[in-house]
Design an enzyme around this catalytic site. Structure first.
Site, PDB file in Angstrom:
ATOM      1  N   ARG B 330       2.882  24.510 -18.067  1.00  0.00           N
ATOM      2  CA  ARG B 330       4.212  25.251 -18.915  1.00  0.00           C
ATOM      3  C   ARG B 330       3.982  26.712 -18.534  1.00  0.00           C
ATOM      4  O   ARG B 330       4.899  27.363 -18.446  1.00  0.00           O
ATOM      5  CB  ARG B 330       4.185  24.702 -19.971  1.00  0.00           C
ATOM      6  CG  ARG B 330       4.872  23.305 -20.186  1.00  0.00           C
ATOM      7  CD  ARG B 330       4.705  22.606 -21.401  1.00  0.00           C
ATOM      8  NE  ARG B 330       5.455  21.147 -21.545  1.00  0.00           N
ATOM      9  CZ  ARG B 330       5.447  20.665 -22.642  1.00  0.00           C
ATOM     10  NH1 ARG B 330       4.973  20.915 -23.787  1.00  0.00           N
ATOM     11  NH2 ARG B 330       6.226  19.444 -22.488  1.00  0.00           N
ATOM     12  N   GLU B 467      -0.257  19.183 -34.008  1.00  0.00           N
ATOM     13  CA  GLU B 467       0.260  20.461 -33.612  1.00  0.00           C
ATOM     14  C   GLU B 467      -0.154  21.320 -34.728  1.00  0.00           C
ATOM     15  O   GLU B 467      -0.539  22.513 -34.431  1.00  0.00           O
ATOM     16  CB  GLU B 467       1.607  20.531 -33.606  1.00  0.00           C
ATOM     17  CG  GLU B 467       2.194  21.852 -33.099  1.00  0.00           C
ATOM     18  CD  GLU B 467       3.706  22.001 -32.839  1.00  0.00           C
ATOM     19  OE1 GLU B 467       4.506  20.925 -32.949  1.00  0.00           O
ATOM     20  OE2 GLU B 467       3.962  23.031 -32.396  1.00  0.00           O
TER      21      GLU B 467
END
Lengths: 505, 505
Positions: B330, B467
């Protein structure tokens, strides 16, 4: 009695467990609801590098009663062993030499080096403050070399360097001035934790006096109160291996650091632990000019910044060719050098210049003596010593000399204002490998040096300046800008603290 | 009496000001020295995404009394709106399709993407846990598509995707299981602060019940005790503009985010404020597959991950040429796309495939309906619509088709396992621009999901997963690895909490 208990409780609500315990202990022997301090000052400064000394002196000159504490047995912190290079936008020497410079120009250089991460509001304060800070150092007896230097990443020569070639040339006169003007200065005094009031305002410190670095339980605990606040100038954490590796696991114990052993960052960590915002903490800079042949900052770092890089070239020993702009910013050069590794093993490049290039290199003599710099009569001999293909190296030197004559580095676009042709033997060469040098990240502050919480609010009574703060330099600090940052923001922190509404102690 | 006061004080010494106040208030009405809680559980889980639900369910299945709180009015957090793609190393479908994979292979892919910043000890736990976590989801009713996908940065196809194409396909069944097995689940319940004992152990939470996001003072305060500890699964801070810009000033309000509005990170910030170590907090990922023509995650992100990128190509509209490996990780793709800017203004590239390529793209129909994906009968028509030089684009398609036939992307070295020739109209195209997607950084944990202080010691009674934690993914998380991380570490956190020595409440 219930009411009294509650009032006493309110005095305990802040800080870490240790601070609260200290306050509790104090409270038990003091008037209701207020911790007892061993002594109370207007301003307490933690750390005695550029930022701490500038802050303490500035606050004292404005009339504050100031305590400065330093955990090590000498004043100066890591600043005392840095290279003494100070980026000044608009110095008298620049004017004299016809170098066009301005705070705006320096700002753009710093933004470029920061790679999009710079906090521009902080940078603006720094660049606008460099000339006043420079004059401030002159007033307090700092002496600079009579020429201006060109460091990597700066678009023009703007580096003023102390005559001593170390930051000690600044920290010693500033410490002398602090003493002369009546700053209370404690060596071997380690900040243990903050003491805060019920509203979270920092109103004091628990300090370990007669501390013997690095014995964590040495010394005796004292508590000091502060009416105006604490200025944290505790520097970076390059020598804190665990925390550094949490941020960047590649910076393991195989990488040396240029920093003194005390650069372990507890002050920053204490600020995080009472809610100070961590900002870009994993942005850790390697110095690209250091040597694998000596420990710490060493002799070669200064040789390369004043001679090897601006006056010479650096080549890959396998090809004899240059592989980067020797005056690119530190991150660009470091990335290029580390990119030479073969299967995870270093391949040390060689940087060299000629007899003209070393004219200003004060560490040359000791570098030769301790065999971290070598002298050669010919390019062939140099190539032979470092096992560089000689024909390739000679071709590179010829290309370099042509480009200098033409005023255009077609290979890597280097600024050539100070560059010279390499044609006057003997040649002087060293091996190069990066070392952990500077922490760009740290605690978040605003443009008045007020420490910000994770929610963006200032913590009352808490200020920070210099390497302990984060954001100004983004992904890569330019050379000479640590002194700029420390001196400028040290003075700003003092101004903000002195102007603060005093706590009712 | 002095002794009693001191004992009471000792119960107040930890946590932030608010936590201490809460404890103080409780203590005034409770037995000496212990805060009064409205209710006491074995384990409290904060957040209901992949990590929170997996943790709550795992702890409950091991016999713990569990409270799960979620600040938003629905369960699932940001996980519910993600793409439902789960990277599994060694799935039954891989075996069936003859794809050779292993945890070690996935580890190497993740290390590469992390660019030297990955905490390998955490990654090892993730890759070894993916298959057990996958089986765990099957046991609780999650359904996956009958084919395996190839996402950017992975060396082999290993993505299992829910039949719903969203993370809700995992969070809904897990939430159902939690309910069925008796997890106490509170919506609109926001964690306010930690309650800690005199030794710093987390023994409870102050919680704002009937909270109405984002009204910070809505609802009523309750205190919950926990014998085994709190598991923080509160996700990232992509929607916290101030904090995000402190870490990366370039991520300003001109950049959209794929995240739900609740991704504001208070849980992480509270952990920092009681001494949790910040780790790589400025490593913030942009998703490279999103569209400038719709808000949030949208329809195009899924179209591109399942069709546009693996089955098509992406071109610069000014040249008609590809400009990166469409299956790079990414960060590489995002950097390439952002590099197309002209004078700070976006130049949106176009990604497209043909009628074969869209066979599995469930969001195609709505994408066409809402005009964020367009259909064209010819490459010329596509070029005309987006103002791409038509001849250049046709030449690029021809080169692409040849490279696919030859099995070798000479232009950007893309893995071609799933690639197709673009020769069966109609063609389907969308514009692409990155959005803030994922926070790689967060609070530091060890391999048992114990939250670490800035000094590297576990904070007793405090665990974190998903996360909100930092370090595993380094500088760039691979697609499909958020679900892997959340589910695996959620279960690890539960195992660690359940095995902890209970606090004496």
């Amino acid at each position: 009695m219930t009411q009294n208990i509650n009032r006493t409780r309110r005095s305990l609500l802040a800080g870490g467990t240790m601070a609260a315990l200290a306050a509790a202990t104090g409270a038990a022997h003091a008037k209701e609801g207020a911790p007892a301090f061993d002594k109370i000052y207007d301003v307490i400064v933690v750390g005695s590098g550029f930022a701490g000394l500038a802050a303490a002196l500035q606050a004292r000159l404005k009339g504050a009663e100031v305590l400065l504490i330093e955990k090590m047995p000498v004043f100066g912190g890591n600043s005392a062993i840095n290279g003494g290079a100070f980026a000044v936008a608009g110095s008298p020497l620049q004017e004299k030499e016809g170098i066009k410079d301005s705070p705006e120009r320096m700002l753009q250089d710093m933004i470029r080096s920061g790679r999009g991460l710079s906090h521009v509001d902080l940078l603006k304060m720094i660049v606008e403050g460099t000339r006043p800070a420079f004059d401030f150092t002159l007033e307090h007896g700092v002496q600079y070399k009579p020429f201006v230097q060109h460091f990597g990443g700066h678009s023009v020569p703007r580096i003023m360097q102390t005559v001593e070639s170390t930051g000690g040339g600044i920290t010693r006169p500033l410490a002398d001035s602090c003493r002369k003007h009546g700053v209370d200065m404690h060596l071997n005094a380690k900040m243990e934790s903050f003491i805060r009031d019920a509203d979270g305002r920092v109103i004091g410190l628990k300090v370990r006096e007669r501390y013997q670095f690095p014995k964590e339980d040495s010394g005796v605990l004292q508590t000091y109160g502060t009416r105006k606040g604490v200025i944290m100038a505790t520097g970076g954490f390059s020598r804190n291996l665990w925390f550094r590796m949490q941020q960047d696991p590649s910076l393991d114990d195989r990488l040396d650091s240029t920093n003194h052993l005390g650069a372990t960052g507890e002050g920053m960590l204490e600020m995080f632990a009472i809610g100070g915002a961590p900002v870009q903490v994993d942005q850790i800079q390697l110095g690209p000019w250091s040597s694998p042949d000596e420990k710490g900052f060493g002799l070669v770092s200064q040789f390369n910044t004043i001679a090897g890089f601006p006056m010479g070239i650096m080549v890959d020993v396998r090809t004899g060719k240059r592989f980067c702009n020797e005056l690119a910013d530190r991150k660009a050069r470091t990335d290029a050098i580390l990119g030479l590794m073969e299967n995870g093993k270093p391949v040390y490049p060689v940087c060299f210049t000629d007899s003209k290039g070393v004219a200003k290199a004060q560490t040359l003599r000791n570098g030769l003596k301790y065999k971290v710099i070598w002298q050669f009569d010919t390019v062939e001999a140099l190539a032979d010593h470092f096992k560089i293909p000689a024909a390739e190296l000679k071709a590179q030197v010829a290309r370099w000399n042509e480009m200098v004559a033409a005023g255009n580095d077609k290979e890597f676009g280097r600024a050539l204002q100070l560059a010279i042709q390499l044609d006057k033997p003997p040649f002087y060469a060293c091996r190069v490998w990066p070392k952990v040098h500077y922490c760009m990240g740290g605690v978040g502050i605003d443009h008045q040096a007020r420490v910000l919480t994770v929610h963006g609010k200032p913590i009352e009574g808490l200020y920070a300046a210099g390497e302990v703060t984060g954001g100004a330099h983004g992904a890569s600090r330019l050379g000479g800008c640590a002194i700029a940052d420390g001196l400028v923001f040290g003075r700003i922190a003092a101004d903000t603290a002195v102007a603060a509404k005093p706590a009712a102690l």
